[in-house]
Design a protein around this motif. Structure first.
Motif, PDB file in Angstrom:
ATOM      1  N   ARG A 139      28.014  21.006 104.602  1.00 54.92           N
ATOM      2  CA  ARG A 139      27.144  21.755 105.516  1.00 54.92           C
ATOM      3  C   ARG A 139      27.958  22.326 106.676  1.00 54.92           C
ATOM      4  O   ARG A 139      27.731  23.468 107.110  1.00 54.92           O
ATOM      5  CB  ARG A 139      26.026  20.851 106.043  1.00 54.92           C
ATOM      6  CG  ARG A 139      25.055  20.383 104.969  1.00 54.92           C
ATOM      7  CD  ARG A 139      23.738  19.907 105.571  1.00 54.92           C
ATOM      8  NE  ARG A 139      23.912  18.817 106.515  1.00 54.92           N
ATOM      9  CZ  ARG A 139      23.897  17.528 106.192  1.00 54.92           C
ATOM     10  NH1 ARG A 139      23.749  17.169 104.925  1.00 54.92           N
ATOM     11  NH2 ARG A 139      24.030  16.595 107.116  1.00 54.92           N
TER      12      ARG A 139
ATOM     13  N   GLN B  40      15.323  22.836 104.230  1.00 55.52           N
ATOM     14  CA  GLN B  40      15.202  21.460 103.760  1.00 55.52           C
ATOM     15  C   GLN B  40      16.249  21.148 102.692  1.00 55.52           C
ATOM     16  O   GLN B  40      16.806  20.049 102.664  1.00 55.52           O
ATOM     17  CB  GLN B  40      13.790  21.218 103.209  1.00 55.52           C
ATOM     18  CG  GLN B  40      12.685  21.300 104.248  1.00 55.52           C
ATOM     19  CD  GLN B  40      11.303  21.152 103.637  1.00 55.52           C
ATOM     20  OE1 GLN B  40      11.166  20.774 102.473  1.00 55.52           O
ATOM     21  NE2 GLN B  40      10.281  21.465 104.405  1.00 55.52           N
ATOM     22  N   LEU B  41      16.517  22.140 101.824  1.00 59.73           N
ATOM     23  CA  LEU B  41      17.490  21.933 100.748  1.00 59.73           C
ATOM     24  C   LEU B  41      18.900  21.715 101.290  1.00 59.73           C
ATOM     25  O   LEU B  41      19.713  21.039 100.654  1.00 59.73           O
ATOM     26  CB  LEU B  41      17.486  23.133  99.797  1.00 59.73           C
ATOM     27  CG  LEU B  41      16.268  23.271  98.881  1.00 59.73           C
ATOM     28  CD1 LEU B  41      16.362  24.551  98.075  1.00 59.73           C
ATOM     29  CD2 LEU B  41      16.154  22.070  97.950  1.00 59.73           C
ATOM     30  N   GLU B  42      19.188  22.295 102.453  1.00 58.69           N
ATOM     31  CA  GLU B  42      20.514  22.122 103.038  1.00 58.69           C
ATOM     32  C   GLU B  42      20.854  20.643 103.197  1.00 58.69           C
ATOM     33  O   GLU B  42      22.022  20.253 103.144  1.00 58.69           O
ATOM     34  CB  GLU B  42      20.593  22.822 104.400  1.00 58.69           C
ATOM     35  CG  GLU B  42      20.609  24.330 104.337  1.00 58.69           C
ATOM     36  CD  GLU B  42      21.952  24.880 103.883  1.00 58.69           C
ATOM     37  OE1 GLU B  42      22.988  24.259 104.191  1.00 58.69           O
ATOM     38  OE2 GLU B  42      21.965  25.918 103.205  1.00 58.69           O
ATOM     39  N   GLN B  43      19.829  19.822 103.405  1.00 64.63           N
ATOM     40  CA  GLN B  43      20.067  18.396 103.627  1.00 64.63           C
ATOM     41  C   GLN B  43      20.523  17.685 102.349  1.00 64.63           C
ATOM     42  O   GLN B  43      20.963  16.540 102.411  1.00 64.63           O
ATOM     43  CB  GLN B  43      18.790  17.735 104.161  1.00 64.63           C
ATOM     44  CG  GLN B  43      18.272  18.349 105.463  1.00 64.63           C
ATOM     45  CD  GLN B  43      19.363  18.460 106.522  1.00 64.63           C
ATOM     46  OE1 GLN B  43      20.042  17.474 106.816  1.00 64.63           O
ATOM     47  NE2 GLN B  43      19.526  19.648 107.088  1.00 64.63           N
ATOM     48  N   MET B  44      20.408  18.363 101.197  1.00 65.00           N
ATOM     49  CA  MET B  44      20.910  17.787  99.946  1.00 65.00           C
ATOM     50  C   MET B  44      22.429  17.779  99.903  1.00 65.00           C
ATOM     51  O   MET B  44      23.034  17.020  99.152  1.00 65.00           O
ATOM     52  CB  MET B  44      20.386  18.579  98.741  1.00 65.00           C
ATOM     53  CG  MET B  44      18.890  18.527  98.541  1.00 65.00           C
ATOM     54  SD  MET B  44      18.350  19.597  97.172  1.00 65.00           S
ATOM     55  CE  MET B  44      19.268  18.913  95.788  1.00 65.00           C
TER      56      MET B  44
ATOM     57  N   ARG C  66      23.091  20.640  92.138  1.00 63.31           N
ATOM     58  CA  ARG C  66      21.654  20.384  92.284  1.00 63.31           C
ATOM     59  C   ARG C  66      21.062  21.272  93.374  1.00 63.31           C
ATOM     60  O   ARG C  66      19.975  21.827  93.221  1.00 63.31           O
ATOM     61  CB  ARG C  66      21.410  18.911  92.611  1.00 63.31           C
ATOM     62  CG  ARG C  66      21.687  17.951  91.449  1.00 63.31           C
ATOM     63  CD  ARG C  66      21.190  16.550  91.780  1.00 63.31           C
ATOM     64  NE  ARG C  66      21.508  15.598  90.727  1.00 63.31           N
ATOM     65  CZ  ARG C  66      22.562  14.796  90.745  1.00 63.31           C
ATOM     66  NH1 ARG C  66      23.397  14.825  91.784  1.00 63.31           N
ATOM     67  NH2 ARG C  66      22.793  13.962  89.753  1.00 63.31           N
ATOM     68  N   TYR C  67      21.771  21.373  94.478  1.00 60.58           N
ATOM     69  CA  TYR C  67      21.318  22.230  95.581  1.00 60.58           C
ATOM     70  C   TYR C  67      21.163  23.671  95.102  1.00 60.58           C
ATOM     71  O   TYR C  67      20.165  24.329  95.383  1.00 60.58           O
ATOM     72  CB  TYR C  67      22.329  22.157  96.728  1.00 60.58           C
ATOM     73  CG  TYR C  67      22.235  23.296  97.706  1.00 60.58           C
ATOM     74  CD1 TYR C  67      21.286  23.286  98.729  1.00 60.58           C
ATOM     75  CD2 TYR C  67      23.067  24.413  97.596  1.00 60.58           C
ATOM     76  CE1 TYR C  67      21.190  24.343  99.617  1.00 60.58           C
ATOM     77  CE2 TYR C  67      22.984  25.469  98.475  1.00 60.58           C
ATOM     78  CZ  TYR C  67      22.041  25.431  99.492  1.00 60.58           C
ATOM     79  OH  TYR C  67      21.941  26.478 100.369  1.00 60.58           O
TER      80      TYR C  67
ATOM     81  N   ALA D  89      26.157  17.350  93.767  1.00 61.88           N
ATOM     82  CA  ALA D  89      25.245  17.631  94.877  1.00 61.88           C
ATOM     83  C   ALA D  89      25.121  19.132  95.089  1.00 61.88           C
ATOM     84  O   ALA D  89      24.015  19.654  95.311  1.00 61.88           O
ATOM     85  CB  ALA D  89      25.740  16.947  96.153  1.00 61.88           C
TER      86      ALA D  89
ATOM     87  N   GLU E 272      18.116  24.120  92.840  1.00 64.26           N
ATOM     88  CA  GLU E 272      16.881  24.094  93.627  1.00 64.26           C
ATOM     89  C   GLU E 272      16.740  25.366  94.445  1.00 64.26           C
ATOM     90  O   GLU E 272      15.635  25.897  94.606  1.00 64.26           O
ATOM     91  CB  GLU E 272      16.876  22.867  94.548  1.00 64.26           C
ATOM     92  CG  GLU E 272      16.754  21.539  93.827  1.00 64.26           C
ATOM     93  CD  GLU E 272      15.421  21.394  93.101  1.00 64.26           C
ATOM     94  OE1 GLU E 272      14.419  21.949  93.592  1.00 64.26           O
ATOM     95  OE2 GLU E 272      15.392  20.760  92.031  1.00 64.26           O
TER      96      GLU E 272
END
Length: 360
Positions: free
Chosen positions: A252, A242-246, A217-218, A214, A221
């Motif tokens: 987080r 928005q990417l933080e939600q990955m 991928r974050y 995860a 991106e």
């Protein structure tokens, strides 16, 4: 085969991830440096490791793992000392079983394997494998024992495949990163993900690598967004949010805490540079962490000051001993005695490490 690198996961984006974790841009001041990856189309095509290619090479890696286990079975490590780098440390991870005696597949197993595999160079792979094999055999009963040994063999297969991937793609230098490397980073990351799934079951991959993947991928991106010249700064900021939600929730939270602490540390450093009073420092800490947090930080300051004072006294006395003309044979016991006068048993291990750094 260079097995020293084989033991370390080739976290394709990990070094960049660490850079970005603190808000850095790895390409900001190194644009003129040569890229570490050859970007010619022919070489890129030759390097490509698709899922089919990974599967095709899985058999070779599995054979290597099987031979390692066979060789490990011939080695008796029951009466041999641990490698020096592990002495005085606590074993990381371990094994748990459920009520029916089945192994609970969790990341602690991977940490246990990696704890021993980090000693390659001090011991051979076969010796390391023998240590893990013996631990499994003595700690676990069936069916957990066979389940753990099967996971060990699969993990060894994956590590072998990972080494082959590194040879295929070559070293990666984050300090020479450029936007043109993003497709290659994507390719490398996909190859690593494919290798995991070619050698380990889905449940093991999920337990061992879910969080790591995860974050990878974050990070990929985030790099893509950062280097997208078609986006405005506001659009980039929105996409970053928005990417933080990955990321997993606890990651987080850790990032938020790290950001808070970095902000606090910068402000405290500014106050101290301006000769702020203890009351002003306490006020800042109380605002950030509450009165209890401020009190704990004050207690930590006192503890650090006391430690620094003891360490300085020890070093002054140690320097006098080293200048006294004692032979090496006599000097060692004298320094050991000196350490014992100033420090606890746990602290002595830390002091020895600090001495090795100072003497290097």
């Amino acid at each position: 085969m260079n097995y020293l690198k084989w033991t370390l996961p080739v976290l394709i984006i990990a070094s960049i991830a660490a850079y970005l974790w603190q808000g850095g841009d790895p390409a900001s001041d190194v644009a003129a440096m040569p890229n570490s990856l050859d970007q010619s189309p022919s070489n890129s095509s030759a390097r490509k490791f698709s899922a089919a290619k990974v599967k095709e090479n899985a058999g070779n890696a599995s054979m290597v793992a099987e031979r390692l286990l066979q060789e490990a079975n011939k080695i008796d490590v029951s009466n041999t000392d641990l490698p020096s780098s592990l002495r005085g440390t606590e074993v990381d991870g371990g094994f748990r079983v459920d009520d029916e005696g089945n192994l609970i597949v969790e990341i602690g197993i991977k940490r246990y394997f990696d704890y021993f595999m980090a000693t390659v160079g001090e011991e051979s792979l076969a010796e390391i494998t023998a240590r893990i094999h013996r631990s499994i055999s003595t700690q676990l009963q069936e069916p957990a024992r066979s389940q753990a040994l099967a996971i060990l063999q699969d993990y060894l297969s994956y590590k072998t495949a990972l080494y082959e991937l590194e040879q295929q793609y070559g070293e990666f230098n984050p300090m020479s990163f450029s936007e043109s490397q993003i497709p290659q980073l994507t390719e490398r990351l996909d190859a690593m993900f494919n290798a995991r799934r070619a050698h380990m079951s889905d449940s093991v991959v999920e337990a061992f690598f879910a969080e790591e993947e995860a974050i990878d991928r974050y990070t990929l991106e985030r790099l893509t967004v950062m280097h997208n010249s078609g986006l405005s700064e506001a659009e980039k900021a929105n996409k970053m949010a928005q990417l933080e939600q990955m990321l997993p929730e606890h990651v987080r939270e850790q990032r938020a805490e790290a950001t808070q602490y970095q902000r606090y540390a910068a402000e405290e450093a500014r106050l101290k540079n301006n000769n702020a009073s203890p009351a002003e420092i306490h006020q800042l800490r109380a605002q950030e962490f509450g009165e209890e947090g401020a009190a704990r930080l004050a207690a930590l300051d006192e503890k650090r000051a006391a430690w620094d004072q003891r360490l300085q006294q020890y070093r002054a006395e140690k320097q006098q001993l080293e200048k006294s003309g004692l032979s090496e044979q006599d000097l060692g016991p004298q320094i050991n005695e000196l350490r014992a006068r100033h420090f606890s048993e746990v602290e002595i291990r830390r002091v020895k490490a600090l001495d090795r750094i100072a003497d290097s």
